[in-house]
Design a protein around this motif. Structure first.
Motif, PDB file in Angstrom:
ATOM      1  N   ILE A  64       0.877  -1.173   0.000  1.00 50.76           N
ATOM      2  CA  ILE A  64       0.000   0.000   0.000  1.00 50.76           C
ATOM      3  C   ILE A  64       0.909   1.215   0.000  1.00 50.76           C
ATOM      4  O   ILE A  64       1.957   1.213   0.655  1.00 50.76           O
ATOM      5  CB  ILE A  64      -0.923   0.002   1.245  1.00 50.76           C
TER       6      ILE A  64
ATOM      7  N   ARG B 117       1.930  -4.114 -11.743  1.00 48.61           N
ATOM      8  CA  ARG B 117       0.967  -3.403 -10.904  1.00 48.61           C
ATOM      9  C   ARG B 117       0.470  -2.088 -11.495  1.00 48.61           C
ATOM     10  O   ARG B 117      -0.607  -1.623 -11.126  1.00 48.61           O
ATOM     11  CB  ARG B 117       1.612  -3.113  -9.532  1.00 48.61           C
TER      12      ARG B 117
ATOM     13  N   VAL C 239      -1.675   8.058  -8.431  1.00 53.39           N
ATOM     14  CA  VAL C 239      -2.783   7.168  -8.071  1.00 53.39           C
ATOM     15  C   VAL C 239      -3.402   6.581  -9.339  1.00 53.39           C
ATOM     16  O   VAL C 239      -3.659   5.371  -9.433  1.00 53.39           O
ATOM     17  CB  VAL C 239      -3.833   7.906  -7.225  1.00 53.39           C
TER      18      VAL C 239
ATOM     19  N   THR D  49      -1.680   4.117  -3.782  1.00 55.74           N
ATOM     20  CA  THR D  49      -3.023   3.684  -3.413  1.00 55.74           C
ATOM     21  C   THR D  49      -3.937   4.877  -3.214  1.00 55.74           C
ATOM     22  O   THR D  49      -5.115   4.854  -3.597  1.00 55.74           O
ATOM     23  CB  THR D  49      -2.961   2.872  -2.109  1.00 55.74           C
TER      24      THR D  49
END
Length: 244
Positions: free
Chosen positions: A109, A139, A161, A167
């Motif tokens: 995170i 990711r 983001v 996150t």
């Protein structure tokens, strides 16, 4: 000289990159000390989660150009973050460049303040974001990542983001992270470890498949004449010879 600060509160171990005079650049010494701190946290049953943060106005400026670490050391540290059996949460209140974005990508995170800025500056000094791609490519949004990899442009927390590098973001990053850390404290440690394995399986497949090749690529590029010109130009605060 200590390069990593350590504090603990209610089961959360906070590790702070603490070389602000070097903009928390990733030197061999800093990577080794961070790896040791992560090993300790991973083995300590009293640690439920790890927060990775920084002192000064820069989370990390990327590789220390005066004393760059071996590519293998960065590869190993990124894999350690991904494999750590405790969730790792990045807390950013400053600027993040190049290799520092690899640290964010390896965390589970990541949150930043609205004033944070980001850039993949590798191409501007004649290298490529090779090793840090191991956690980032599985990711992050590929189209957004292509733009930022290829141009080295600076972008803000909202774009980070959207790209998948963060996150969340907000004016007060601690307010953003407070419910996250409370949630981790409520979770059973064994359940956290197994859930993290589910979430990181695809990232670790990328390490297994590509780590050797990308580590070799990074070593080759950093030792090239182009990189020597790029790094020298950066340190001398001038444009490299290829700028038109």
């Amino acid at each position: 000289m200590t390069l990593i600060g350590r504090t603990r509160a209610r089961g959360v171990e906070t590790l702070s990159l603490d070389a602000p005079e070097r903009r928390n650049a990733l030197s061999a010494a800093l990577l080794a000390e961070l790896a040791g701190a992560l090993t300790d946290a991973g083995r300590d049953d009293g640690v439920r989660a790890v927060v990775l943060t920084h002192t000064g106005n820069t989370f990390s400026a990327g590789a220390d150009l005066r004393d760059p670490p071996a590519p293998e050391a960065l590869t190993g540290l990124l894999r350690q973050l991904v494999e750590l059996p405790k969730p790792v949460v990045a807390r950013v209140t400053g600027h993040v460049r190049a290799g520092g974005l690899g640290l964010l990508g390896a965390c589970d995170i990541a949150a930043a303040s609205d004033t944070a800025t980001f850039a993949f500056t590798e191409v501007r000094i004649g290298v490529a974001p090779a090793v840090i791609s191991l956690p980032l490519l599985p990711r992050a949004d590929p189209r957004a990542l292509a733009r930022h990899y290829l141009t080295g442009e600076r972008f803000d927390a909202a774009e980070a983001v959207r790209t998948g590098l963060l996150t969340a973001h907000g004016e007060d990053v601690d307010a953003v992270l407070a419910p996250v850390l409370d949630g981790l404290r409520w979770a059973a440690p064994e359940a956290l470890a197994e859930t993290k394995r589910l979430l990181t399986a695809r990232v670790l497949e990328t390490f297994d498949r590509d780590a050797a090749g990308l580590t070799a690529l990074s070593a080759r590029l950093f030792s090239s004449a182009i990189a020597r010109e790029g790094m020298t130009a950066f340190l001398e605060r001038r444009d490299p010879e290829w700028v038109v």
